[in-house]
Design a protein around this motif. Sequence first.
Motif, PDB file in Angstrom:
ATOM      1  N   GLU A 153       0.845  -1.201   0.000  1.00  0.00           N
ATOM      2  CA  GLU A 153       0.000   0.000   0.000  1.00  0.00           C
ATOM      3  C   GLU A 153       0.885   1.258   0.000  1.00  0.00           C
ATOM      4  O   GLU A 153       0.643   2.200  -0.753  1.00  0.00           O
ATOM      5  CB  GLU A 153      -0.902  -0.058   1.247  1.00  0.00           C
ATOM      6  CG  GLU A 153      -1.853   1.092   1.438  1.00  0.00           C
ATOM      7  CD  GLU A 153      -3.132   0.973   0.624  1.00  0.00           C
ATOM      8  OE1 GLU A 153      -3.351  -0.069  -0.029  1.00  0.00           O
ATOM      9  OE2 GLU A 153      -3.905   1.956   0.641  1.00  0.00           O
ATOM     10  N   LYS A 157       1.208   4.032  -2.910  1.00  0.00           N
ATOM     11  CA  LYS A 157       0.942   5.444  -2.597  1.00  0.00           C
ATOM     12  C   LYS A 157       2.080   6.344  -3.091  1.00  0.00           C
ATOM     13  O   LYS A 157       1.846   7.429  -3.639  1.00  0.00           O
ATOM     14  CB  LYS A 157       0.757   5.607  -1.089  1.00  0.00           C
ATOM     15  CG  LYS A 157       0.372   6.980  -0.679  1.00  0.00           C
ATOM     16  CD  LYS A 157      -0.194   7.038   0.708  1.00  0.00           C
ATOM     17  CE  LYS A 157      -0.772   8.418   0.906  1.00  0.00           C
ATOM     18  NZ  LYS A 157      -1.776   8.495   1.875  1.00  0.00           N
ATOM     19  N   ASP A 191     -10.739  -2.064 -11.473  1.00  0.00           N
ATOM     20  CA  ASP A 191     -10.223  -1.009 -10.594  1.00  0.00           C
ATOM     21  C   ASP A 191      -9.641  -1.628  -9.342  1.00  0.00           C
ATOM     22  O   ASP A 191     -10.327  -2.381  -8.658  1.00  0.00           O
ATOM     23  CB  ASP A 191     -11.356  -0.056 -10.179  1.00  0.00           C
ATOM     24  CG  ASP A 191     -11.597   0.994 -11.245  1.00  0.00           C
ATOM     25  OD1 ASP A 191     -10.706   1.203 -12.090  1.00  0.00           O
ATOM     26  OD2 ASP A 191     -12.679   1.604 -11.231  1.00  0.00           O
ATOM     27  N   LEU A 192      -8.389  -1.304  -9.055  1.00  0.00           N
ATOM     28  CA  LEU A 192      -7.831  -1.711  -7.766  1.00  0.00           C
ATOM     29  C   LEU A 192      -7.914  -0.510  -6.829  1.00  0.00           C
ATOM     30  O   LEU A 192      -7.321   0.540  -7.101  1.00  0.00           O
ATOM     31  CB  LEU A 192      -6.373  -2.165  -7.900  1.00  0.00           C
ATOM     32  CG  LEU A 192      -5.738  -2.568  -6.571  1.00  0.00           C
ATOM     33  CD1 LEU A 192      -6.357  -3.874  -6.046  1.00  0.00           C
ATOM     34  CD2 LEU A 192      -4.236  -2.716  -6.675  1.00  0.00           C
ATOM     35  N   GLU A 193      -8.678  -0.655  -5.774  1.00  0.00           N
ATOM     36  CA  GLU A 193      -8.770   0.415  -4.771  1.00  0.00           C
ATOM     37  C   GLU A 193      -7.531   0.305  -3.898  1.00  0.00           C
ATOM     38  O   GLU A 193      -7.390  -0.634  -3.115  1.00  0.00           O
ATOM     39  CB  GLU A 193     -10.027   0.251  -3.909  1.00  0.00           C
ATOM     40  CG  GLU A 193     -11.335   0.232  -4.671  1.00  0.00           C
ATOM     41  CD  GLU A 193     -11.691   1.586  -5.302  1.00  0.00           C
ATOM     42  OE1 GLU A 193     -11.186   2.620  -4.814  1.00  0.00           O
ATOM     43  OE2 GLU A 193     -12.455   1.595  -6.282  1.00  0.00           O
ATOM     44  N   ALA A 194      -6.642   1.262  -4.047  1.00  0.00           N
ATOM     45  CA  ALA A 194      -5.398   1.223  -3.260  1.00  0.00           C
ATOM     46  C   ALA A 194      -4.894   2.635  -3.059  1.00  0.00           C
ATOM     47  O   ALA A 194      -5.009   3.465  -3.962  1.00  0.00           O
ATOM     48  CB  ALA A 194      -4.333   0.391  -3.971  1.00  0.00           C
ATOM     49  N   GLY A 196      -5.954   5.125  -1.594  1.00  0.00           N
ATOM     50  CA  GLY A 196      -6.944   6.195  -1.743  1.00  0.00           C
ATOM     51  C   GLY A 196      -7.345   6.475  -3.176  1.00  0.00           C
ATOM     52  O   GLY A 196      -7.946   7.519  -3.461  1.00  0.00           O
ATOM     53  N   ALA A 197      -7.019   5.597  -4.100  1.00  0.00           N
ATOM     54  CA  ALA A 197      -7.378   5.829  -5.509  1.00  0.00           C
ATOM     55  C   ALA A 197      -7.870   4.524  -6.130  1.00  0.00           C
ATOM     56  O   ALA A 197      -7.674   3.448  -5.575  1.00  0.00           O
ATOM     57  CB  ALA A 197      -6.144   6.329  -6.272  1.00  0.00           C
ATOM     58  N   ALA A 198      -8.519   4.661  -7.284  1.00  0.00           N
ATOM     59  CA  ALA A 198      -8.911   3.467  -8.053  1.00  0.00           C
ATOM     60  C   ALA A 198      -7.938   3.375  -9.225  1.00  0.00           C
ATOM     61  O   ALA A 198      -7.984   4.194 -10.144  1.00  0.00           O
ATOM     62  CB  ALA A 198     -10.337   3.602  -8.547  1.00  0.00           C
TER      63      ALA A 198
END
Length: 245
Positions: A153, A157, A191-194, A196-198
Motif C-alpha cells: 500500500e 501510494k 479497478d484496484l482500490e489502493a 486512496g485511488a482506483a
Amino acid sequence: MTPDEKLKTAHFLDLAADFLGSGYKSQAKDYQFDENNVPQTPEKTADDTLEQIAAEIKVCRACALCEKRTNAAPGEGAQKPLVMVIGEGPGADEDAAGRPFVGRAGQLLDKMLASIGLSRNKNCFIANVVKCRPPGNRDPLPEETAACAPFLERQIKLLQPKFILCAGRIAARSLLKTEETLGKLRGKFLDLEAAGAAIPMLVTYHPSALLRNEEYKRPAWEDLKLLRARLEEAGLISGASKGEG
Ligand code: URA
C-alpha cells in the motif's frame, strides 16, 4: 548484532530514556513493537520513501516468512512508473538476490514488458504481494499477505502508477480479495482500490504459468496488447517506442 537485535536495543534505550526522562531518541521511534517486542510495520504516510520502505521490509518480522528468508525482495524499478507489476512472492532466485523477478519467470516477464515498450529500468516498478519467499514456493497464506499489505500500500501510494499489471491468480485474488478464477479476472481492466485511488489493473497469466504451458502465451499476448493500447490512448507511450527495451 543483527538488524532486528539493533532495533530491539534501540527500542529498549527509548523506553529507558522515557523512564529516566533523558530526552534520548533513537531510530526506533519509527517502529511499533508488539507485546513480544517484535517490530511491526508502521502505517507510514508523510515523509515516506521507497528506501525507507525497503529498509523496513528487510528487517520485518511481522509474519513467519522472515524465519526462512535469505533476503527479502522489496521491489525495484522506476520511481514514477507507468506500470507497476505485482507478482505473488519471491522464489529461490529472488530470495538469493533480494530482488523481484530475477529467475526464469523474471526473464520472461522482462521480455513480455519489452514487447510492449516497457522495462523495469525505465518505466515499470516490479514488486510482489509478499516480499519474502514462501518456503518451497508454496502460495502465501492469507495472514502473510495481510502482514505484508501495508508495505505494498505504501509503495503504491508513493509510486502512483498509472496502471497495475497483476501477474497470476494468487496475486489477483489477494489484491482483489476474491476467489474468482484467473479466466474470469484476466483480459479486462479492473479497478484496484489502493492508496486512496482506483487504479486501473489488468490481470494476466503469471510468467511461470507461461513457462509451464505454451498455450497461455497467446491470451497473455492479447492482455499485453490491451495494456499497450491503454498506454497509447492515454498518450503515455507512443506507437513508435513499441518493442523498445
Ligand atoms: N514469481 C513471483 O511471483 N515473483 C517473483 O519475484 C518471482 C517469481
